[in-house]
Design a protein around this motif. Structure first.
Motif, PDB file in Angstrom:
ATOM      1  N   ASP A 383       1.026  57.266  -7.089  1.00 46.15           N
ATOM      2  CA  ASP A 383       0.357  56.271  -7.925  1.00 46.15           C
ATOM      3  C   ASP A 383      -0.331  56.990  -9.071  1.00 46.15           C
ATOM      4  O   ASP A 383      -1.009  58.012  -8.861  1.00 46.15           O
ATOM      5  CB  ASP A 383      -0.666  55.485  -7.107  1.00 46.15           C
ATOM      6  N   ILE A 384      -0.163  56.463 -10.279  1.00 52.22           N
ATOM      7  CA  ILE A 384      -0.637  57.140 -11.485  1.00 52.22           C
ATOM      8  C   ILE A 384      -1.457  56.162 -12.318  1.00 52.22           C
ATOM      9  O   ILE A 384      -1.075  54.995 -12.480  1.00 52.22           O
ATOM     10  CB  ILE A 384       0.555  57.683 -12.305  1.00 52.22           C
ATOM     11  N   ALA A 385      -2.555  56.634 -12.862  1.00 46.96           N
ATOM     12  CA  ALA A 385      -3.507  55.776 -13.579  1.00 46.96           C
ATOM     13  C   ALA A 385      -3.116  55.582 -15.036  1.00 46.96           C
ATOM     14  O   ALA A 385      -3.910  55.796 -15.956  1.00 46.96           O
ATOM     15  CB  ALA A 385      -4.904  56.366 -13.481  1.00 46.96           C
ATOM     16  N   SER A 386      -1.879  55.175 -15.271  1.00 51.46           N
ATOM     17  CA  SER A 386      -1.437  54.856 -16.625  1.00 51.46           C
ATOM     18  C   SER A 386      -0.200  53.982 -16.531  1.00 51.46           C
ATOM     19  O   SER A 386       0.619  54.147 -15.619  1.00 51.46           O
ATOM     20  CB  SER A 386      -1.128  56.125 -17.426  1.00 51.46           C
ATOM     21  N   GLY A 387      -0.052  53.054 -17.457  1.00 54.43           N
ATOM     22  CA  GLY A 387       1.103  52.163 -17.468  1.00 54.43           C
ATOM     23  C   GLY A 387       1.368  51.675 -18.875  1.00 54.43           C
ATOM     24  O   GLY A 387       1.452  52.469 -19.804  1.00 54.43           O
ATOM     25  N   GLY A 388       1.483  50.345 -19.030  1.00 58.07           N
ATOM     26  CA  GLY A 388       1.683  49.780 -20.349  1.00 58.07           C
ATOM     27  C   GLY A 388       3.081  49.244 -20.559  1.00 58.07           C
ATOM     28  O   GLY A 388       3.949  49.313 -19.679  1.00 58.07           O
ATOM     29  N   ALA A 389       3.313  48.734 -21.767  1.00 55.25           N
ATOM     30  CA  ALA A 389       4.583  48.088 -22.086  1.00 55.25           C
ATOM     31  C   ALA A 389       5.713  49.081 -22.298  1.00 55.25           C
ATOM     32  O   ALA A 389       6.882  48.759 -22.057  1.00 55.25           O
ATOM     33  CB  ALA A 389       4.412  47.224 -23.339  1.00 55.25           C
ATOM     34  N   SER A 390       5.391  50.282 -22.763  1.00 54.18           N
ATOM     35  CA  SER A 390       6.424  51.291 -23.035  1.00 54.18           C
ATOM     36  C   SER A 390       6.027  52.623 -22.403  1.00 54.18           C
ATOM     37  O   SER A 390       5.749  53.606 -23.100  1.00 54.18           O
ATOM     38  CB  SER A 390       6.620  51.456 -24.546  1.00 54.18           C
ATOM     39  N   PRO A 391       5.994  52.693 -21.097  1.00 52.57           N
ATOM     40  CA  PRO A 391       5.524  53.915 -20.429  1.00 52.57           C
ATOM     41  C   PRO A 391       6.526  55.059 -20.570  1.00 52.57           C
ATOM     42  O   PRO A 391       7.739  54.841 -20.569  1.00 52.57           O
ATOM     43  CB  PRO A 391       5.398  53.487 -18.969  1.00 52.57           C
ATOM     44  N   ARG A 392       6.013  56.260 -20.679  1.00 54.71           N
ATOM     45  CA  ARG A 392       6.864  57.456 -20.768  1.00 54.71           C
ATOM     46  C   ARG A 392       6.645  58.298 -19.517  1.00 54.71           C
ATOM     47  O   ARG A 392       5.543  58.788 -19.275  1.00 54.71           O
ATOM     48  CB  ARG A 392       6.533  58.263 -22.017  1.00 54.71           C
ATOM     49  N   LEU A 393       7.712  58.448 -18.732  1.00 54.36           N
ATOM     50  CA  LEU A 393       7.639  59.216 -17.495  1.00 54.36           C
ATOM     51  C   LEU A 393       8.162  60.629 -17.729  1.00 54.36           C
ATOM     52  O   LEU A 393       9.261  60.819 -18.260  1.00 54.36           O
ATOM     53  CB  LEU A 393       8.463  58.539 -16.400  1.00 54.36           C
ATOM     54  N   THR A 394       7.384  61.615 -17.330  1.00 56.88           N
ATOM     55  CA  THR A 394       7.787  63.018 -17.434  1.00 56.88           C
ATOM     56  C   THR A 394       7.394  63.740 -16.145  1.00 56.88           C
ATOM     57  O   THR A 394       6.651  63.209 -15.316  1.00 56.88           O
ATOM     58  CB  THR A 394       7.103  63.718 -18.624  1.00 56.88           C
ATOM     59  N   ILE A 395       7.912  64.958 -15.989  1.00 55.52           N
ATOM     60  CA  ILE A 395       7.454  65.853 -14.926  1.00 55.52           C
ATOM     61  C   ILE A 395       6.865  67.073 -15.610  1.00 55.52           C
ATOM     62  O   ILE A 395       7.554  67.770 -16.364  1.00 55.52           O
ATOM     63  CB  ILE A 395       8.595  66.238 -13.975  1.00 55.52           C
ATOM     64  N   GLU A 396       5.585  67.320 -15.358  1.00 56.64           N
ATOM     65  CA  GLU A 396       4.849  68.355 -16.067  1.00 56.64           C
ATOM     66  C   GLU A 396       4.439  69.483 -15.127  1.00 56.64           C
ATOM     67  O   GLU A 396       4.229  69.272 -13.935  1.00 56.64           O
ATOM     68  CB  GLU A 396       3.593  67.758 -16.715  1.00 56.64           C
ATOM     69  N   SER A 397       4.331  70.680 -15.691  1.00 54.69           N
ATOM     70  CA  SER A 397       3.865  71.836 -14.928  1.00 54.69           C
ATOM     71  C   SER A 397       3.166  72.805 -15.859  1.00 54.69           C
ATOM     72  O   SER A 397       3.596  73.002 -17.003  1.00 54.69           O
ATOM     73  CB  SER A 397       5.038  72.546 -14.239  1.00 54.69           C
ATOM     74  N   ASP A 398       2.103  73.413 -15.365  1.00 53.96           N
ATOM     75  CA  ASP A 398       1.406  74.442 -16.134  1.00 53.96           C
ATOM     76  C   ASP A 398       2.074  75.803 -16.000  1.00 53.96           C
ATOM     77  O   ASP A 398       1.627  76.772 -16.620  1.00 53.96           O
ATOM     78  CB  ASP A 398      -0.055  74.541 -15.669  1.00 53.96           C
ATOM     79  N   ARG A 399       3.138  75.896 -15.189  1.00 59.55           N
ATOM     80  CA  ARG A 399       3.835  77.165 -14.998  1.00 59.55           C
ATOM     81  C   ARG A 399       5.152  77.199 -15.771  1.00 59.55           C
ATOM     82  O   ARG A 399       6.146  77.767 -15.316  1.00 59.55           O
ATOM     83  CB  ARG A 399       4.081  77.418 -13.509  1.00 59.55           C
ATOM     84  N   LEU A 400       5.155  76.623 -16.965  1.00 60.51           N
ATOM     85  CA  LEU A 400       6.299  76.694 -17.865  1.00 60.51           C
ATOM     86  C   LEU A 400       5.875  77.383 -19.152  1.00 60.51           C
ATOM     87  O   LEU A 400       4.707  77.357 -19.530  1.00 60.51           O
ATOM     88  CB  LEU A 400       6.828  75.295 -18.192  1.00 60.51           C
ATOM     89  N   VAL A 401       6.840  78.004 -19.832  1.00 61.57           N
ATOM     90  CA  VAL A 401       6.569  78.589 -21.140  1.00 61.57           C
ATOM     91  C   VAL A 401       7.037  77.616 -22.213  1.00 61.57           C
ATOM     92  O   VAL A 401       7.834  76.707 -21.940  1.00 61.57           O
ATOM     93  CB  VAL A 401       7.268  79.959 -21.296  1.00 61.57           C
ATOM     94  N   PRO A 402       6.546  77.753 -23.445  1.00 65.67           N
ATOM     95  CA  PRO A 402       6.977  76.848 -24.516  1.00 65.67           C
ATOM     96  C   PRO A 402       8.496  76.799 -24.642  1.00 65.67           C
ATOM     97  O   PRO A 402       9.168  77.830 -24.644  1.00 65.67           O
ATOM     98  CB  PRO A 402       6.331  77.459 -25.763  1.00 65.67           C
ATOM     99  N   GLY A 403       9.026  75.584 -24.716  1.00 68.31           N
ATOM    100  CA  GLY A 403      10.465  75.391 -24.810  1.00 68.31           C
ATOM    101  C   GLY A 403      11.115  75.011 -23.498  1.00 68.31           C
ATOM    102  O   GLY A 403      12.278  74.595 -23.484  1.00 68.31           O
ATOM    103  N   GLN A 404      10.390  75.144 -22.383  1.00 63.55           N
ATOM    104  CA  GLN A 404      10.930  74.758 -21.084  1.00 63.55           C
ATOM    105  C   GLN A 404      10.503  73.336 -20.731  1.00 63.55           C
ATOM    106  O   GLN A 404       9.383  72.916 -21.045  1.00 63.55           O
ATOM    107  CB  GLN A 404      10.448  75.703 -19.984  1.00 63.55           C
ATOM    108  N   HIS A 405      11.389  72.621 -20.033  1.00 64.49           N
ATOM    109  CA  HIS A 405      11.105  71.255 -19.608  1.00 64.49           C
ATOM    110  C   HIS A 405      11.773  71.007 -18.261  1.00 64.49           C
ATOM    111  O   HIS A 405      12.911  71.427 -18.036  1.00 64.49           O
ATOM    112  CB  HIS A 405      11.628  70.239 -20.627  1.00 64.49           C
TER     113      HIS A 405
END
Length: 412
Positions: A383-405
């Motif tokens: 459960d995530i405290a954000s929604g709205g009409a046009s939600p953007r879902l991503t998977i994030e990590s602080d253990r990535l370098v710039p350019g990685q997703h």
């Protein structure tokens, strides 16, 4: 058979829930198009072939003596340069420090070599004159523990570093198969090995560290059958993966060191160099010895595999394909959204967990629970405290370098 007890369980890990609003199913289409961060085929950092998105990881040996020459004085510049160069190619590093490499002097710091009663051994290994440390000397034992304490202070949270490998003997692979093997002399005694492993477990809280599967040798190491040591969170690397004798020898070592550990610590290695065939056919449909890489990778839950010579035999497209068969692979099974909250269910359809924290996020707001450790065949709901009409879902990590997703599959 796979070692992990794979399941189809679902866990609810969200820390936020707005029960007052109605959630609606939200359509979502997404595809994994690249090898995922912290996984895949690995090239040596000096291979000259690393400017490619067919890989996400680069490997390098490191010498202790390049970091320390005087007692207590550490120069991390060689590590920083290595990590920065690799990150500049949008990749992460796997590092292994070693004391012994056939044909070379030891990498023991100069101040230790100059101490009274420190006596190294010089002998042939692989027909080359090779230096071996003096593990009877207390300062060498003290130093190697201090070294990793200091290393962790600098790099345990560093996103440029994916994994750390460590060990003793030739190439730090927990053996001296050719040369003068003497416990407490050219190789640490079992008591200190156990002390060192406990120290590593207490020191590294964020960066996964691994030892060679050859550490299963009960004549050389204290691990086999030792429940307390086997409970430590070390991963495993296998530097002769897909060799002809893998089932009879290597697999037995994996089993002795408990393959269930791959739920929490990574499995990796390097394609075998026992003969030219092992390298030439490593990524062939039936591998070098009748079993494909993808089949063996799934059986051993491989997250990464060093294959720096593979561009001599395979296209980058094939190397990328093999890399995509490693590690985790996330699929979003359900995405429900309200005006101010969302609920997402994520499954791992890969062959291993992700070993760093990663979070489902909506509009940049992260879930309270991590995807770290989500085993193949399992799913988790957040459960995530954000929604709205046009939600953007991503998977994030602080253990990535710039350019990685981190990418994911979805067909909702």
């Amino acid at each position: 058979m796979p070692a992990l007890a794979l399941g189809a369980g679902t866990a609810s890990q969200g820390l936020y829930s707005d029960k007052s609003e109605t959630l609606r199913d939200f359509p979502l289409q997404s595809h994994i198009q690249h090898v995922q961060p912290i996984t895949g085929i690995v090239f040596w950092e000096d291979s000259g072939r690393n400017e490619t998105d067919a890989i996400q990881l680069e490997y390098s040996y490191m010498r202790y003596g390049d970091i320390v020459s005087r007692k207590g004085e550490y120069d991390w510049a060689p590590v920083d340069k290595k990590l920065q160069d690799i990150a500049g190619r949008k990749h992460q590093a796997i590092l292994r420090f070693y004391f012994v490499y056939p044909g070379d002097p030891t990498t023991v710091p100069a101040y230790i070599k100059a101490l009274p009663y420190y006596r190294e051994t010089t002998a042939l290994s692989e027909k080359k004159t090779t230096g071996f440390p003096d593990w009877s000397h207390p300062e060498l034992k003290r130093f190697v523990k201090e070294f990793y304490t200091r290393f962790a202070e600098h790099y345990d949270r560093d996103p440029r570093l994916a994994f750390l490998q460590t060990g003793f003997g030739l190439w730090a692979e927990y053996h001296i198969y050719d040369g003068p093997l003497k416990l407490g002399g050219t190789f640490p005694d079992k008591e200190f090995q156990a002390e060192f492993l406990r120290h590593m477990a207490a020191t590294f809280k964020f960066t996964p560290w691994s030892i060679s599967v050859d550490a299963a040798d009960e004549e050389v190491t204290p691990l086999a059958g030792n429940t307390e040591l086997l409970d430590l969170p070390f991963g495993l690397f296998d530097d002769s993966f897909l060799c002809k004798q893998h089932v009879k020898e290597n697999e037995q070592n994996w089993n002795a060191l408990d393959r269930e550990r791959l739920r929490r610590s990574p499995g990796g290695g390097e394609f075998s160099y026992y003969n030219k065939r092992d390298q030439k056919l490593a990524l062939a449909p039936n591998g070098p010895n009748g079993v494909s890489f993808e089949t063996s990778a799934r059986e051993f839950h491989i997250s990464y595999m060093i294959g720096s010579d593979q561009p001599q035999y395979q296209s980058m497209a094939r190397i990328q394909q093999a890399g995509l068969a490693c590690g985790y692979k996330f699929r979003v099974l359900k995405f429900q959204v309200g005006d101010h909250s969302a609920r997402v269910t994520v499954a791992n359809e890969g062959i291993a967990p992700i070993y760093h924290d990663a979070f489902a996020a909506v509009n940049g707001v992260r879930a309270g629970g991590s995807l770290k450790g989500l085993a193949p065949g399992e799913s988790a709901t957040f459960d995530i405290a954000s929604g709205g009409a046009s939600p953007r879902l991503t998977i994030e990590s602080d253990r990535l370098v710039p350019g990685q997703h981190i990418e994911f599959e979805a067909a909702l």
